[in-house]
Scaffold this motif. Structure first.
Motif, PDB file in Angstrom:
ATOM      1  N   SER A   1       2.304  -1.195  -4.602  1.00  0.00           N
ATOM      2  CA  SER A   1       0.934  -1.675  -4.458  1.00  0.00           C
ATOM      3  C   SER A   1       0.880  -3.198  -4.522  1.00  0.00           C
ATOM      4  O   SER A   1       0.183  -3.842  -3.728  1.00  0.00           O
ATOM      5  CB  SER A   1       0.056  -1.065  -5.555  1.00  0.00           C
TER       6      SER A   1
ATOM      7  N   ASN B   1       2.183  -4.870  -1.284  1.00  0.00           N
ATOM      8  CA  ASN B   1       1.241  -4.785  -0.166  1.00  0.00           C
ATOM      9  C   ASN B   1       0.148  -5.836  -0.247  1.00  0.00           C
ATOM     10  O   ASN B   1      -0.396  -6.262   0.786  1.00  0.00           O
ATOM     11  CB  ASN B   1       0.600  -3.391  -0.124  1.00  0.00           C
ATOM     12  N   LYS B   2      -0.198  -6.225  -1.452  1.00  0.00           N
ATOM     13  CA  LYS B   2      -1.331  -7.137  -1.639  1.00  0.00           C
ATOM     14  C   LYS B   2      -0.923  -8.590  -1.801  1.00  0.00           C
ATOM     15  O   LYS B   2      -1.770  -9.478  -1.756  1.00  0.00           O
ATOM     16  CB  LYS B   2      -2.142  -6.709  -2.867  1.00  0.00           C
ATOM     17  N   TYR B   3       0.371  -8.834  -2.003  1.00  0.00           N
ATOM     18  CA  TYR B   3       0.832 -10.206  -2.299  1.00  0.00           C
ATOM     19  C   TYR B   3       1.188 -10.933  -1.004  1.00  0.00           C
ATOM     20  O   TYR B   3       1.909 -10.394  -0.149  1.00  0.00           O
ATOM     21  CB  TYR B   3       2.042 -10.199  -3.227  1.00  0.00           C
TER      22      TYR B   3
END
Length: 501
Positions: free
Chosen positions: A490, A493-495
């Motif tokens: 998770s 995916n967001k970094y």
């Protein structure tokens, strides 16, 4: 036109626009030019249909092996209806929502050129489906990647005639229920429309674009995570020297070496004295391996951008030239080969990542075995590497090319098919696996870096580790690492790194 709309017509559609469509939840709309071209093409076809003697494939004939069977004018609408219902033979898992949205957009885009003969009402309904988030239930299995993605596109089109299932407001319901709620009437399909809807490569193309979108981010994160591992393993920076890469000037290799130099700039660890002369290939050859995958990515991206700016149904109609031409633009061979290539290229990112994870837990370079303070009592990071190894092995099996296979269909009329749909679905499986392996490397490398303290890495790598530590704490004793691994996915995916090279 509102910025929140993606305009669709014969103008070139770019990758950034496709990404923005999903990232910013944009709506879609055809332009005035597309509207007029669709109307003109339909009017031309209606005039042609007045010729009672003319035979036009799929317009007033049967399909595939039944191409020579003439259909009476009174049965044309029934022919198109029958085509959709008979070809909706999908099986397997449901296609993810974002890929369904891309399929809808790409079908509208293809029809917007005015070479397919559809009614404007049909295109408007497809836009309404997209913009009201009415997403047809489509299945991953059923397409041979030639004659177009027949089964998936049939399921995409069923709601136009009031059939099939859709997702709306998070619930799966019969399409007829949503149509009643929205006061939509079923489309009365005219000649050629069914064929225009289910011929085409939009299933393969949508999967390819989605895979490329994910792959682009994973390639960037692979560089950053490998730079973290590079310092955690206390590697020699000499293999990143620009002179080496200038004399073997593959673009991906050169840019990867530059990216790693950028990520490691200012690192106290990287600048420190080393006891070894060279490092294992999984560190020393990051530019060469990651770079080759990036070059493959660029090639595949070029293939897909050209494809989504094409007309891929059959036959094609050219009103200005007074031509209706039957051919094979629906054949997915260019996409099938490219998808297999992308699978192989991305699989190698996971392959080399797992090797770095293995090196980090091996008890070398002053790091404790399995990166735990009391090995023996604690197994530490032993088993995440097992998981990564198993996933990498699975990818090797998935990378057997689908495009080298072909099975004859339609009573040997369609005697060579691309199997591009299989290449597409397994490419996404490969890329999802790469994501998992990189997450395991991130988890492992962040743990290893702590054993280099009080020495510090670069500002960018320390920012990465600091952000990661807000999600996953340092491992002092054995715990259920599955949770940490899922959190790492998770996070990955967001970094987004602060700088790009």
């Amino acid at each position: 036109m509102s910025y929140n709309y993606l305009p669709l017509d014969r103008k070139w559609l770019h990758f950034e626009q496709v990404k923005h469509l999903l990232d910013f939840d944009q709506l879609v709309s055809i332009t005035f030019d597309a509207h007029e071209r669709i109307l003109a093409c339909r009017a031309y076809l209606d005039r042609k249909m007045e010729d009672k003697e003319g035979l036009f494939y799929g317009i007033n004939t049967g399909f595939g092996f039944l191409q020579n069977v003439k259909i009476d004018a009174s049965q044309i609408e029934q022919l198109q209806y029958n085509l959709l219902v008979s070809h909706a033979c999908g099986m397997g898992e449901e296609v993810p929502a974002d890929i369904v949205k891309l399929m809808l957009m790409l079908k509208i885009k293809s029809l917007s050129y005015g070479h397919s003969g559809v009614q404007i009402e049909t295109v408007k309904r497809l836009m309404e489906m997209y913009n009201h988030n009415v997403l047809p239930v489509i299945y991953t299995q059923g397409s041979l990647g030639a004659s177009g993605d027949l089964a998936p596109l049939s399921h995409l089109s069923l709601p136009l005639i009031g059939l099939g299932e859709v997702y709306h407001n998070g619930k799966k319901v019969p399409a007829a229920v949503v149509m009643e709620q929205l006061n939509w009437k079923p489309i009365q399909l005219q000649s050629k429309e069914g064929l225009a809807l289910i011929n085409g490569t939009q299933f393969m193309s949508a999967y390819g674009l989605y895979c490329l979108k994910k792959a682009e981010h994973l390639l960037q994160m692979a560089d950053l995570i490998s730079a973290l591992s590079f310092d955690a393993f206390d590697c020699v920076t000499q293999p990143l020297d620009p002179h080496i890469h200038a004399v073997r000037a593959h673009n991906g290799q050169v840019t990867t070496a530059a990216a790693l130099r950028n990520y490691l700039q200012g690192s106290e660890i990287a600048a420190g004295r080393k006891s070894q002369v060279q490092d294992p290939y999984s560190f020393r050859c990051i530019p060469q391996v990651h770079g080759a995958s990036k070059d493959a990515f660029e090639h595949v991206l070029g293939v897909f951008i050209r494809e989504i700016n094409s007309v891929t149904d059959n036959p094609n109609i050219f009103p200005e030239e007074d031509l209706i031409v039957s051919g094979g633009n629906f054949h997915g061979q260019p996409l099938a080969i490219a998808l297999d290539y992308l699978s192989i290229a991305m699989s190698e990112i996971a392959n080399i990542s797992e090797r770095r994870t293995y090196q980090l837990i091996s008890g070398q370079r002053g790091l404790p075995p399995f990166l735990v303070k009391d090995p023996g009592l604690h197994s530490g990071f032993m088993i995440p590497q097992y998981t990564a190894a198993g996933i990498v092995s699975e990818n090797k099996q998935l990378c057997t090319p689908a495009s080298v296979d072909s099975i004859s269909s339609s009573n040997n009329q369609e005697d060579h098919v691309s199997m591009g749909a299989n290449a597409a679905t397994k490419c996404l499986r490969v890329i999802n696996n790469v994501e998992k392996v990189l997450a395991i490397e991130l988890l492992t490398a962040a743990q290893a870096l702590e054993f280099r303290r009080p020495a510090t890495s670069s500002e960018q790598i320390e920012q990465l580790v600091s952000a990661f530590r807000e999600a996953v704490s340092f491992n002092t004793e054995d715990r259920v690492l599955h949770h940490d691994m899922m959190t790492a996915i998770s996070f990955l995916n967001k970094y987004f790194p602060n700088s790009k090279v």
